[in-house]
Design a protein around this motif. Sequence first.
Motif, short mmCIF file in Angstrom:
data_model
loop_
_atom_site.label_atom_id
_atom_site.label_comp_id
_atom_site.label_asym_id
_atom_site.label_seq_id
_atom_site.Cartn_x
_atom_site.Cartn_y
_atom_site.Cartn_z
N GLN A 69 6.41 -1.86 -8.02
CA GLN A 69 5.02 -1.49 -8.29
C GLN A 69 4.20 -1.35 -7.01
O GLN A 69 3.28 -0.54 -6.96
CB GLN A 69 4.36 -2.55 -9.18
N LEU A 70 4.53 -2.15 -6.00
CA LEU A 70 3.77 -2.04 -4.75
C LEU A 70 4.04 -0.69 -4.09
O LEU A 70 3.14 -0.07 -3.53
CB LEU A 70 4.12 -3.17 -3.78
N GLU A 92 4.85 1.95 -5.74
CA GLU A 92 4.15 2.94 -6.55
C GLU A 92 2.66 2.96 -6.23
O GLU A 92 2.04 4.03 -6.13
CB GLU A 92 4.37 2.63 -8.04
N ALA A 93 2.08 1.77 -6.06
CA ALA A 93 0.67 1.70 -5.70
C ALA A 93 0.44 2.44 -4.38
O ALA A 93 -0.52 3.20 -4.24
CB ALA A 93 0.22 0.25 -5.58
N LYS A 94 1.34 2.22 -3.44
CA LYS A 94 1.24 2.91 -2.15
C LYS A 94 1.29 4.43 -2.35
O LYS A 94 0.52 5.16 -1.73
CB LYS A 94 2.40 2.45 -1.25
N ASN A 95 2.19 4.88 -3.23
CA ASN A 95 2.29 6.32 -3.46
C ASN A 95 1.05 6.88 -4.13
O ASN A 95 0.58 7.95 -3.78
CB ASN A 95 3.52 6.64 -4.32
N ILE A 96 0.54 6.14 -5.12
CA ILE A 96 -0.67 6.59 -5.81
C ILE A 96 -1.82 6.71 -4.83
O ILE A 96 -2.61 7.65 -4.88
CB ILE A 96 -1.06 5.57 -6.92
N MET A 97 -1.91 5.74 -3.90
CA MET A 97 -3.02 5.77 -2.93
C MET A 97 -2.75 6.73 -1.80
O MET A 97 -3.57 6.89 -0.91
CB MET A 97 -3.26 4.36 -2.38
N LYS A 98 -1.57 7.35 -1.84
CA LYS A 98 -1.21 8.36 -0.84
C LYS A 98 -1.32 7.84 0.59
O LYS A 98 -1.86 8.52 1.47
CB LYS A 98 -2.05 9.62 -1.00
N LEU A 99 -0.82 6.63 0.80
CA LEU A 99 -0.81 6.10 2.17
C LEU A 99 0.16 6.90 3.01
O LEU A 99 1.24 7.25 2.55
CB LEU A 99 -0.39 4.63 2.18
N LEU A 102 2.55 -2.07 4.26
CA LEU A 102 3.45 -2.47 3.17
C LEU A 102 4.79 -2.98 3.66
O LEU A 102 5.13 -4.15 3.48
CB LEU A 102 3.63 -1.29 2.20
#
Lengths: 255, 533
Positions: B415-416, B418-425, B434
């Motif tokens: 999930q972390l 995925e969160a990174k991907n969603i936030m487009k880091l 991360l």
Amino acid sequence: MAKKILSVESISLSYGQGKQEVRILDDISFSVNEYEFFSIVGPSGCGKSTLIRIIAGLQSPTSGKIVYKGREIASPTGDISMIFQNFALFPWKTALENVMLALESKGMSSEEMVKRGMAALKEVDLNGFESAYPAELSGGMKQRVGVARAIVSDPDLLLMDEPFSSLDDLTAEQLRWEVHKLVKDKKMPVKAVVMVSHNVEEIVELSDRIIVLSRPPSRIIDSMDVKLPYPRSRGRRDFLNVTARIYKDLYAGEK
Amino acid sequence: MQLLSLGIDIVFSWIRLFIALALSVLFSIFVGIKAATSRRAEKVILPSLDILQTIPILGFFPVVIYLIVFAFPGFIGINIAVIFLIFTSMVWNISFGVYEAVKAIPEDILAIAKLNRFSKFRMLKEVYIPASIPRMSYQITISWSVGLFYLVTSEIFSTGNAAFSVKRGIGVAIAHLSLSNVGAYVFALALFVVAVVLTRIFFLVPFATFSERFSFKEDVTGARRSRILRFYSKVYSHVKRLGAGIASALHNAEGRARTAKPHGRQELNRIRRARTAPESLRHITAKAVAALSAALAVLVILAIVWSGELGSAEFVWEALLASFARVWLIYAISVAVALPLGIAIGKSAKAFEPVMSTLQVISSVPATLLLPAIVLLVYSLPFRGELVAFAVIFLAMIWYLLFSIIGGMKTLPKQLVEAKNIMKLGRISAWKNLYIPAVMPAFITGSITAIGGAWNSLIVAEYFTVQLSSGKSVVLTQVGTGIGKVIDQAVFSGNMLLTGMALASLTIVVVLINRFVWQRLYNKVTSRYRMEV
Ligand SMILES: Nc1ncnc2c1ncn2[C@@H]1O[C@H](COP(=O)(O)OP(=O)(O)O)[C@@H](O)[C@H]1O
Ligand SMILES: [Mg+2]
């Protein structure tokens, strides 16, 4: 006629190949309109998380496509944000840093990021907790940070995967209404919400539209509009009618 | 013919390994369970284990061989010495595993055992031992590789002096072949790798599979999770359980936070105070370390004063300083290699399995066996001695770092990412925010073991001779000065005072650094960077 913001077109997904292929999602299609709270309910393991990840662009389907604001998406777009079941906070970052991370790709000055981050934390009632690390927060507070992070970047579409399932009943109840207020408030930029849950009452309490998935290979076995006024009380007959219908769908899907 | 001879050598070596392993398991079951079930035993055993595992055992090897062979001359003595050394390299790790596994047994299970009035023996048979099997299996895989290193090193080492020589063993065979016949040397190496792979296939992997059924934790994700991951999740759940009290305090805190919004900051301070619970065990260990170091320091000083040999004290400290610089410089280089590589491997789902299996096989070849090849490679280069030492220390360190970092990446919740991907880091931001923080706890643990391995490897890296059957000694490697070299030469020239002084100084330095640098770093990092699954 409401404006369409998202359309899910014949999405199918299988894991494995050849003989070992297991079909999880089977030809799922629906669309979501602006200012709609759209929910997907189904039994555990039916592929709800998978579906919402496909919508987010985190995973690609075996076939079918996702069209968002008229464009097909294959990877995260930046104006879709997501709230996760287990919060997905970075443990080594404070509440504020976690929230600000969602602004990093937006090319803002750091003062602007701090300002908006603080505002988002205030929005979710976390005044004074900006320097707290996730481990110092309870589940409910962690998910508030998760919510703040999801709204801080002014997303158009908010995805939620079992956002309240890791919380105890009371905390979940409270947070549900706060989230509801945030997204229904037209001042907020969030234009639509897609939520996934296996909790039928929660779904009926919040949603304008609901689809019900069967067990894998999952298909849409029912869909309904819910026109009850908010706040919805779980004991009322019209509320119970809707939950009864969904339970019936789910039981029928068992057979 | 040669194949048969090498086969016999391998059998001899493997028997030594398995005897050491069996002894380690027995010791661990006894000591680990004792420590986990008795508060008083825990207070003695944990600090002792902690110190014992930090001591650079290999440094003591020359002395151990000397003493044991003195007591039991010939075949028996030298084999006891070798097995003892392998034992010391395997046992602490497994003991800690058993201790932690028994500590992590869910309350409900203990309650059931109590309700049914289990006898001590039944507790052992039905609860404690089965509960430790998964951890034991995991630790044995690690201990096995470490044991291989100690096996060949001690075997080869024994050839340095004809009186102490193990006659048969794959380490001895390879050392001899390397000096006479390159083709045969490579063949023997290959055979060694085959033996390692076979052991993995027919012993370690089946044992791991077997041990899985003893796991308390149901597989939540449904997907296949690696053993490493499950090990960690077990450790986490243990930590979580300890934090149950804290959790309820936090819950109350939240209730109040809701009603008293403006006081968020005060709430936070209160929570923080509640979280810093005292840890008596840590204090005990610190005390034990201080006492040991003080005692050793006094011994060293007494020895210097008594012998009037200030010169040799200076000599020892100079050597120690040189080794210290060597170890840390190579550590820095190893980190620069292992950190990006480990994260990249851990990140990619596709490459993971094949790359891991390959690395595991490569890493199973102990640096000492490669020593002749390294010597040949750098033969004509300047600073030959330093280069060989560099290679041996590097090889003793890199695998610990690499595997722990990869293991750390595997515990990173999906999930972390995925969160990174969603936030487009971006790529840099993802590493900074991360991946690097996520591997920190594992990286520190890996560093502790790696540095320990490096100190141990000095005994061969800095000075190394092989004795031919003709009786002639060949110096394979030799640096200007270093503590490993001092110990080697002191032992074989019979200078016990110098040996003792060098060993004591080495132990003091290593134990102190471990306690006051690494442990602190570890506590700091885990308190913040640990993932809550
Ligand atoms: N990587 C994978 N490989 C194979 N099967 C998977 C994988 N990920 C998920 N699944 C399976 O897909 C199904 C749907 O999972 P998920 O989307 O998490 O369901 P839900 O969120 O509805 O509970 C489950 O049966 C799960 O076991
Ligand atoms: Mg799910």
